[in-house]
Scaffold this motif. Structure first.
Motif, mmCIF file in Angstrom:
data_model
loop_
_atom_site.group_PDB
_atom_site.id
_atom_site.type_symbol
_atom_site.label_atom_id
_atom_site.label_comp_id
_atom_site.label_asym_id
_atom_site.label_seq_id
_atom_site.Cartn_x
_atom_site.Cartn_y
_atom_site.Cartn_z
ATOM 1 N N GLY A 31 0.804 -1.214 0.000
ATOM 2 C CA GLY A 31 0.000 0.000 0.000
ATOM 3 C C GLY A 31 0.844 1.274 0.000
ATOM 4 N N LYS A 32 2.114 1.154 0.382
ATOM 5 C CA LYS A 32 2.987 2.326 0.343
ATOM 6 C C LYS A 32 3.264 2.762 -1.097
ATOM 7 N N MET A 39 1.212 1.580 -3.952
ATOM 8 C CA MET A 39 0.040 1.617 -4.838
ATOM 9 C C MET A 39 -1.215 1.315 -4.012
ATOM 10 N N THR A 40 -2.344 1.652 -4.613
ATOM 11 C CA THR A 40 -3.596 1.360 -3.934
ATOM 12 C C THR A 40 -4.040 -0.053 -4.298
ATOM 13 N N ASP A 47 -7.055 -2.934 -3.968
ATOM 14 C CA ASP A 47 -8.454 -3.184 -3.613
ATOM 15 C C ASP A 47 -8.513 -4.484 -2.809
ATOM 16 N N ALA A 86 -1.823 1.519 -11.449
ATOM 17 C CA ALA A 86 -0.890 1.394 -10.333
ATOM 18 C C ALA A 86 0.386 0.724 -10.799
#
Lengths: 271, 101
Positions: B49-50, B52-53, B55, B82
């Motif tokens: 998460g650092k 890219m996002t 889901d 991403a």
């Protein structure tokens, strides 16, 4: 939209988990989309009987508590692709299951499957009542033995009082599945016969599963009995019961495992 | 029925014993690390998460517990955008190796 059925009995050890796995696999083999759900929190075993014990990551409680999505917790069977398992938690206690959470999970399962089969824990406490609460109908598993029949009677009373259907004033359908039946002993008067049990419990009969070594054989191997040896007597009896669930009229006979002369000569297929 | 099937049917008690040994070995260890996998997942996702996002619905965690080794498989579906941004930062990103399916 799935039909939700609960497999229940009150008494332990009469064959609820065996039945859940066998009916689930028989329905899925006929092309139905099936999920079997273990409600026995803390003492799960459906994963073992289905042969998926090494693959459980998330369970019913993770989904109920929102720690995992339903799609992440469903374990697809390696033999039949329309058969799924939702395991119970082995480490939490049964109080982690909330009524609202179970209702939400069952509601989420309904649109994706044809059958949701809830494997109830033994007893009449929280786990058992949550397993039956949201069911459309019940399969009551009973052995031809006094304590099992008594406990089934108690469970039938609960099905008629605490389920959602009962609370809404609708009739809760219940079907009897007589397991570990020995027609020879029943014929000799050494065992309660089908009519004896039906007289007492007064619910329609879904099937009679003969006592058979095939059941232990299947659980040893982690395969529902209807998949492990589909031609065996209990597998044929379970498959007939599954066809009745789908509305087919199947004549009621008790299949038997006939040992051929050859198998007697060369040793039995021991479980 | 294949010959091997007949053999395995005769040895079903041995199969049962082996399955139980593997399962109980894992369950006894798991007593102290009951929810290790969700923790692992969360921490791995925090690291990813650092950059890219991700889901959470597109994350599949699978485990295959074996007697010698276990396999933990975490499939993370990475959106094309991403991936593009990550490649800008770190060079080529070998998606094919991490997402075989």
């Amino acid at each position: 939209m799935a039909q939700v059925l609960v497999v229940t009995s009150g008494k332990g050890g009469v064959g609820k988990t065996t039945t859940t796995a066998a009916l689930g696999a028989a329905l899925a083999r006929a092309g139905q989309r099936v999920v079997v759900v273990d409600f026995d929190v803390g003492l799960r075993n459906l994963d073992l009987v289905m042969g998926a014990e090494r693959r459980v990551v998330y369970d019913l409680i993770h989904v109920v508590q929102g720690a995992a999505k339903l799609s992440q917790a469903l374990i697809r069977d390696k033999r039949i692709e329309t058969l799924y398992l939702l395991a119970a938690s082995q480490t939490r206690d049964k109080d982690s299951l909330s009524d609202d959470g179970v209702e939400r999970v069952i509601g989420e399962l309904r649109p994706s499957f044809d059958w949701v089969i809830c494997d109830s824990p033994a007893g009449i406490e929280r786990g058992a009542s949550l397993a039956m609460r949201h069911a459309d109908f019940a399969v009551v598993v009973t052995n031809p033995e006094v304590s099992s029949v008594r406990d089934s009677d108690r469970i039938i009373g609960l099905l008629d009082s605490i389920t959602d259907k009962a609370k809404h004033g609708e009739p809760m359908e219940k079907f009897l599945l007589l397991t570990r039946y020995d027609p020879i002993r029943a014929g000799r008067g050494e065992m309660l016969c089908v009519d004896d049990v039906l007289d007492i419990l007064c619910i329609p009969l879904l099937g009679i599963i003969p006592e058979s070594k095939e059941v232990l054989q299947a659980s040893n191997l982690g395969s529902p009995v209807t998949l492990n040896n589909p031609k065996s007597a209990p597998a044929r009896a379970y498959s007939d019961a599954a066809r009745r669930l789908r509305g087919e009229l199947v004549p009621l006979v008790v299949p038997t495992d006939k040992d051929s002369l050859l198998s007697k000569l060369f040793g039995r297929r021991a479980a | 029925m294949r010959f091997a099937d007949i053999f395995s049917r005769k040895r079903s008690a041995r199969t049962a014993q082996h399955r139980l040994q593997v399962l109980l070995m894992h369950e006894r260890i798991a007593g102290s690390t009951a929810d290790l996998i969700p923790i692992l997942r969360d921490e791995i996702l925090a690291v990813i998460g650092k950059y890219m996002t991700v889901d959470l619905d597109k994350v599949q965690v699978k485990v295959e517990r074996g007697d010698v080794v276990s396999l933990l498989e975490i499939d993370i579906e990475i959106p094309a955008l991403a991936r593009f941004m990550l490649e800008q930062r770190t060079g080529p990103f070998y998606v094919s190796q991490t997402c075989p399916r």
